[in-house]
Enzyme design. Structure first.
Site, PDB file in Angstrom:
ATOM      1  N   HIS A 139       0.825  -1.211   0.000  1.00 25.36           N
ATOM      2  CA  HIS A 139       0.000   0.000   0.000  1.00 25.36           C
ATOM      3  C   HIS A 139       0.866   1.271   0.000  1.00 25.36           C
ATOM      4  O   HIS A 139       0.742   2.128  -0.875  1.00 25.36           O
ATOM      5  CB  HIS A 139      -0.877   0.044   1.259  1.00 25.36           C
ATOM      6  CG  HIS A 139      -1.699  -1.177   1.508  1.00 25.36           C
ATOM      7  ND1 HIS A 139      -2.785  -1.549   0.746  1.00 25.36           N
ATOM      8  CD2 HIS A 139      -1.592  -2.128   2.482  1.00 25.36           C
ATOM      9  CE1 HIS A 139      -3.318  -2.665   1.234  1.00 25.36           C
ATOM     10  NE2 HIS A 139      -2.614  -3.042   2.278  1.00 25.36           N
TER      11      HIS A 139
HETATM   12  O1  RIB Z   1      -4.963   0.218   4.865  1.00 21.06           O
HETATM   13  C1  RIB Z   1      -3.581   0.129   4.644  1.00 21.06           C
HETATM   14  C2  RIB Z   1      -2.868   1.269   5.307  1.00 21.06           C
HETATM   15  O2  RIB Z   1      -3.087   1.208   6.731  1.00 21.06           O
HETATM   16  C3  RIB Z   1      -1.347   1.199   5.128  1.00 21.06           C
HETATM   17  O3  RIB Z   1      -0.829   2.493   5.143  1.00 21.06           O
HETATM   18  C4  RIB Z   1      -0.902   0.445   6.348  1.00 21.06           C
HETATM   19  O4  RIB Z   1       0.459   0.723   6.677  1.00 21.06           O
HETATM   20  C5  RIB Z   1      -1.823   1.012   7.395  1.00 21.06           C
HETATM   21  O5  RIB Z   1      -1.304   2.260   7.832  1.00 21.06           O
END
Ligand code: RIB
Ligand code: CA
Length: 322
Positions: free
Chosen positions: A253
């Site tokens: 992500h």
């Molecule tokens: O939903 C994914 C996000 O939430 C990413 O940034 C992960 O590191 C958490 O912060």
């Protein structure tokens, strides 16, 4: 490109940090931390550790940020990132040599755009608490960021924190709501694109083996601490994903938010205004509406997956493990 990274330094934030520091296009002005994946004390420690383990030694300032969301009690994600944010192996992690910056995160977030031409890009990969507070105290500074890239939200895919909410927007929905209604130049990187490609354990293992370093999972060896730490953190992160969905890999992500700041053309976007539900059973849900002057953002709707994977291979996987 001058950048600031605002992170709730868990496993994918750590990989995003390596991508940013291994990208010569970037001049990292600061890393600011926020509670999310782990308590902010751990996030700060994790950012201090990761940034100092990247060679050549040139860690950016790491500033300690919000310890809880604007309104709701903090929710952390130890099941995903470990109780320490890096795979739950806190007791085996080296202690960082350098200390956090003496200035609080919000002070740096508000100060940096004032100290030069407005060419600073802000990349936010955690709950938006720091950004919302900075916007409240110095809206001129926040408007001076050339671009703000935010990992968050889920639109046409299920959430990862309950059925409809994405974690960053769930933890601090009020902060997300304030930032997304601010009219700042914002690009949103939602689960819709971050879950369209995963770093597989096979890809990681083949690289580790090809690098001849079969001892990587062993206790960190001097000079290979970063590889050992990230390998074990990803192992934990991928185990969770496998238990959850059967996928033997992990979604990158936060590295995607960094990659988009580097190469905007790897995504396609559409303009929209976004409503964030802040309470009730759909807390954290992000709803798309047609663009509205003064609160329009760009939402990533498509991803060039092979180019993103190549960026990860060239700037993270190979430098760390091959
Ligand atoms: O939903 C994914 C996000 O939430 C990413 O940034 C992960 O590191 C958490 O912060
Ligand atoms: Ca994150």
């Amino acid at each position: 490109m001058r950048i600031v990274l605002d992170m709730d330094t868990g496993v994918d934030d750590a990989i995003a940090t390596v991508l940013a520091m291994n990208s010569p296009e970037f001049e990292i002005e600061a890393v600011t931390t926020v509670a999310g994946n782990a308590p902010v004390v751990q996030c700060t420690r994790n950012s201090l550790l990761i940034t100092e383990l990247i060679e050549p030694w040139n860690p950016p300032p790491v500033a300690h940020g919000a310890c809880e969301p604007l309104v709701h009690p903090l929710i952390i994600a130890p099941e995903v990132h470990g109780h320490d944010g890096l795979g739950g192996l806190l007791d085996t992690l080296p202690t960082p040599h350098h200390a956090a910056d003496t200035r609080p995160a919000v002070e740096l977030l508000a100060a940096i755009p004032h100290d030069g031409p407005d060419d600073v890009t802000l990349i936010a990969t955690g709950p938006l608490t720091n950004l919302a507070v900075a916007l409240r105290i110095d809206p001129t500074a926040m408007a001076a960021y050339r671009r703000i890239v935010i990992m968050g939200g889920a639109f046409d895919v299920p959430g990862n924190t309950g059925p409809v909410a994405e974690f960053n927007f769930y933890v601090d929905p009020e902060a997300a709501s304030e930032i997304l209604a601010s009219g700042l130049d914002i690009t949103i990187i939602p689960l819709d694109v971050t879950t369209s490609m995963a770093l597989t354990r096979t890809a990681l293992e083949s690289l580790v083996q090809s690098g001849g370093r079969t001892d990587i999972p062993a206790p960190a060896r001097p000079g290979r601490n970063l590889a050992a730490i990230l390998y074990r953190a990803l192992d934990y992160y991928m185990d969770f994903q496998k238990d959850q969905s059967g996928l033997d890999g992990g979604f990158m992500h936060d590295p995607l938010a960094v990659a988009v700041a580097l190469f905007p053309s790897i995504i396609t976007t559409k303009p929209a205004s976004i409503e964030i539900l802040t309470n009730g059973p759909e807390r954290g849900r992000s709803l798309v509406h047609s663009p509205v002057d003064g609160r329009t953002v760009n939402i990533a709707v498509g991803l060039d997956e092979s180019t993103f994977h190549q960026i990860l291979e060239e700037r993270v996987l190979s430098p760390v493990w091959a």
